[in-house]
Design a protein around this motif. Sequence first.
Motif, mmCIF file in Angstrom:
data_model
loop_
_atom_site.group_PDB
_atom_site.id
_atom_site.type_symbol
_atom_site.label_atom_id
_atom_site.label_comp_id
_atom_site.label_asym_id
_atom_site.label_seq_id
_atom_site.Cartn_x
_atom_site.Cartn_y
_atom_site.Cartn_z
ATOM 1 N N THR A 170 0.773 -1.245 -0.018
ATOM 2 C CA THR A 170 -0.221 0.071 -0.029
ATOM 3 C C THR A 170 0.923 1.134 -0.027
ATOM 4 N N THR A 171 1.721 1.297 0.820
ATOM 5 C CA THR A 171 2.749 2.458 0.766
ATOM 6 C C THR A 171 3.477 2.631 -0.548
ATOM 7 N N GLU A 172 3.965 1.486 -1.193
ATOM 8 C CA GLU A 172 4.659 1.978 -2.281
ATOM 9 C C GLU A 172 3.680 2.383 -3.518
ATOM 10 N N ASP A 173 2.456 1.740 -3.337
ATOM 11 C CA ASP A 173 1.567 2.356 -4.581
ATOM 12 C C ASP A 173 1.132 3.536 -4.372
ATOM 13 N N MET A 174 0.853 3.892 -2.998
ATOM 14 C CA MET A 174 0.455 5.437 -2.644
ATOM 15 C C MET A 174 1.382 6.396 -2.942
ATOM 16 N N LEU A 175 2.648 6.158 -2.781
ATOM 17 C CA LEU A 175 3.946 7.013 -3.064
ATOM 18 C C LEU A 175 4.213 7.223 -4.540
ATOM 19 N N SER A 176 3.784 6.033 -5.074
ATOM 20 C CA SER A 176 3.947 6.246 -6.677
ATOM 21 C C SER A 176 2.823 6.997 -7.306
ATOM 22 N N LEU A 177 1.963 7.431 -6.577
ATOM 23 C CA LEU A 177 0.914 8.385 -7.291
ATOM 24 C C LEU A 177 1.291 9.655 -6.952
ATOM 25 N N VAL A 178 2.176 10.008 -5.946
ATOM 26 C CA VAL A 178 2.431 11.196 -5.846
ATOM 27 C C VAL A 178 3.155 11.886 -7.153
ATOM 28 N N PRO A 179 2.804 12.866 -7.712
ATOM 29 C CA PRO A 179 3.413 13.399 -8.842
ATOM 30 C C PRO A 179 4.750 13.769 -8.787
ATOM 31 N N ASN A 180 5.727 13.449 -9.550
ATOM 32 C CA ASN A 180 7.151 13.677 -9.652
ATOM 33 C C ASN A 180 7.432 15.472 -9.603
ATOM 34 N N THR A 181 6.352 16.074 -10.123
ATOM 35 C CA THR A 181 6.655 17.467 -10.164
ATOM 36 C C THR A 181 6.528 18.147 -8.729
ATOM 37 N N LEU A 182 5.732 17.568 -7.843
ATOM 38 C CA LEU A 182 5.902 18.030 -6.298
ATOM 39 C C LEU A 182 7.292 17.348 -5.825
ATOM 40 N N ARG A 183 7.758 16.424 -6.221
ATOM 41 C CA ARG A 183 9.199 15.993 -5.704
ATOM 42 C C ARG A 183 10.226 17.076 -6.342
ATOM 43 N N GLU A 184 10.206 17.368 -7.374
ATOM 44 C CA GLU A 184 10.989 18.418 -8.159
ATOM 45 C C GLU A 184 11.156 19.552 -7.549
ATOM 46 N N ALA A 185 9.685 20.061 -7.165
ATOM 47 C CA ALA A 185 9.619 21.314 -6.733
ATOM 48 C C ALA A 185 10.228 21.525 -5.201
ATOM 49 N N ALA A 191 15.718 21.311 -0.210
ATOM 50 C CA ALA A 191 15.298 20.410 0.649
ATOM 51 C C ALA A 191 15.980 19.185 0.367
ATOM 52 N N PRO A 192 16.507 18.370 1.489
ATOM 53 C CA PRO A 192 17.116 17.373 1.320
ATOM 54 C C PRO A 192 15.909 15.998 1.166
ATOM 55 N N LYS A 193 16.503 15.061 0.450
ATOM 56 C CA LYS A 193 15.498 14.161 -0.007
ATOM 57 C C LYS A 193 14.694 13.529 0.936
ATOM 58 N N TRP A 194 15.341 13.239 2.329
ATOM 59 C CA TRP A 194 14.684 12.744 3.535
ATOM 60 C C TRP A 194 13.526 13.474 3.936
ATOM 61 N N LYS A 195 13.549 15.019 3.841
ATOM 62 C CA LYS A 195 12.717 15.787 4.171
ATOM 63 C C LYS A 195 11.701 15.714 3.223
ATOM 64 N N MET A 196 11.885 15.761 1.835
ATOM 65 C CA MET A 196 10.902 15.410 0.676
ATOM 66 C C MET A 196 9.905 14.399 1.154
ATOM 67 N N VAL A 197 10.584 13.427 1.312
ATOM 68 C CA VAL A 197 10.124 11.972 1.632
ATOM 69 C C VAL A 197 8.872 12.098 2.694
ATOM 70 N N THR A 198 9.468 12.492 3.933
ATOM 71 C CA THR A 198 8.655 12.621 5.093
ATOM 72 C C THR A 198 7.784 13.802 5.281
ATOM 73 N N LEU A 199 8.025 14.722 4.795
ATOM 74 C CA LEU A 199 7.196 16.124 4.868
ATOM 75 C C LEU A 199 6.386 16.085 3.997
ATOM 76 N N VAL A 200 6.455 15.840 2.747
ATOM 77 C CA VAL A 200 5.462 16.214 1.521
ATOM 78 C C VAL A 200 5.134 14.816 1.020
ATOM 79 N N CYS A 201 5.945 13.805 0.749
ATOM 80 C CA CYS A 201 5.443 12.422 -0.031
ATOM 81 C C CYS A 201 4.666 11.683 0.855
ATOM 82 N N TRP A 202 5.000 11.554 2.035
ATOM 83 C CA TRP A 202 4.248 10.776 3.024
ATOM 84 C C TRP A 202 2.805 11.507 3.600
ATOM 85 N N ARG A 203 2.820 12.771 3.542
ATOM 86 C CA ARG A 203 1.624 13.631 3.615
ATOM 87 C C ARG A 203 0.886 13.718 2.542
#
Length: 292
Positions: A170-185, A191-203
């Motif tokens: 479930t976690t992998e599928d839901m994170l795969s649906l997060v747009p890459n443009t959000l990560r790039e922004a 921001a470091p990648k771990w902050k991008m994952v925990t504060l943006v992608c997880w949320r």
Amino acid sequence: MSATTIPGPRKDPAAAARLGARRRRADLLLRGFGFAATLLGLVFLVSILATLFWLGLGALNLTVFTKVTAPPGSEGGLLNAIVGSLVQVGIGTAVGTPIGMLVGTYLAEYARGSALGNAVRFVSDILLSAPSILIGLFVYQIMVVPFGGFSGWAGSVALAIIVIPIVVRTTEDMLSLVPNTLREAVIGLGAPKWKMVTLVCWRAAMSGIITGILLALARVAGETAPLLFTSLGNNGWNIDLARPYPSLPLAIYAYAGSPYEDWIALAWTGALIITLGVLGLNILARSVFRQK
């Protein structure tokens, strides 16, 4: 020099009408099959729930929640089994959820297309489809046999192993649906990648992740086979996880096959309690996330 005009196919009104009629018939046929299948599924679902409420409500009273298991013919309840299930399911979910989330995050954010990621995903998928009784036998070999007895800890570990692959997928599928443009922004802001994952992608994926956790919780709440080989069950009051530990599915399994009417009634009541608990938890979670 004039351009050569290529004549198109001649339109036959009669053929077009026949084609349209054939498509409408096919559409109606498929709709009919879909409606019939839906109706059949609803009939089975309503029948199961109606039977559960009809037979389970008869023995549902305050004694069920205040007294422990009693001998046949005595006034007993399911307090020890309910508490045992809450403890083991709680420990199993608390252990399996963070592991599953971290593994799913690794597969979605760090191991896309890698050999190690593909191997981990393959093993997780196998574990997801493995019969729960095999997990019970595995934990029996690594915890029950070496430590010389059944225990609540072994049952909790078995449930945690069942939780992990569900949360991973479930976690992998839901994170795969997060747009890459959000990560790039986020990365573009420094921001470091771990902050991008925990504060943006997880949320962004939290609603789906919570849904997966609830699915895992619903799955392990009714598991019986792995607990037969790990915690075994206990008809008395016990809070020592190092000893055989009671649980509601084991009580249902034992009482449903007994020749005593009061125990059979308690088995139906226990099944109703599990169903209402899982249903209430799902409704509560959906309501909370809909408000957010």
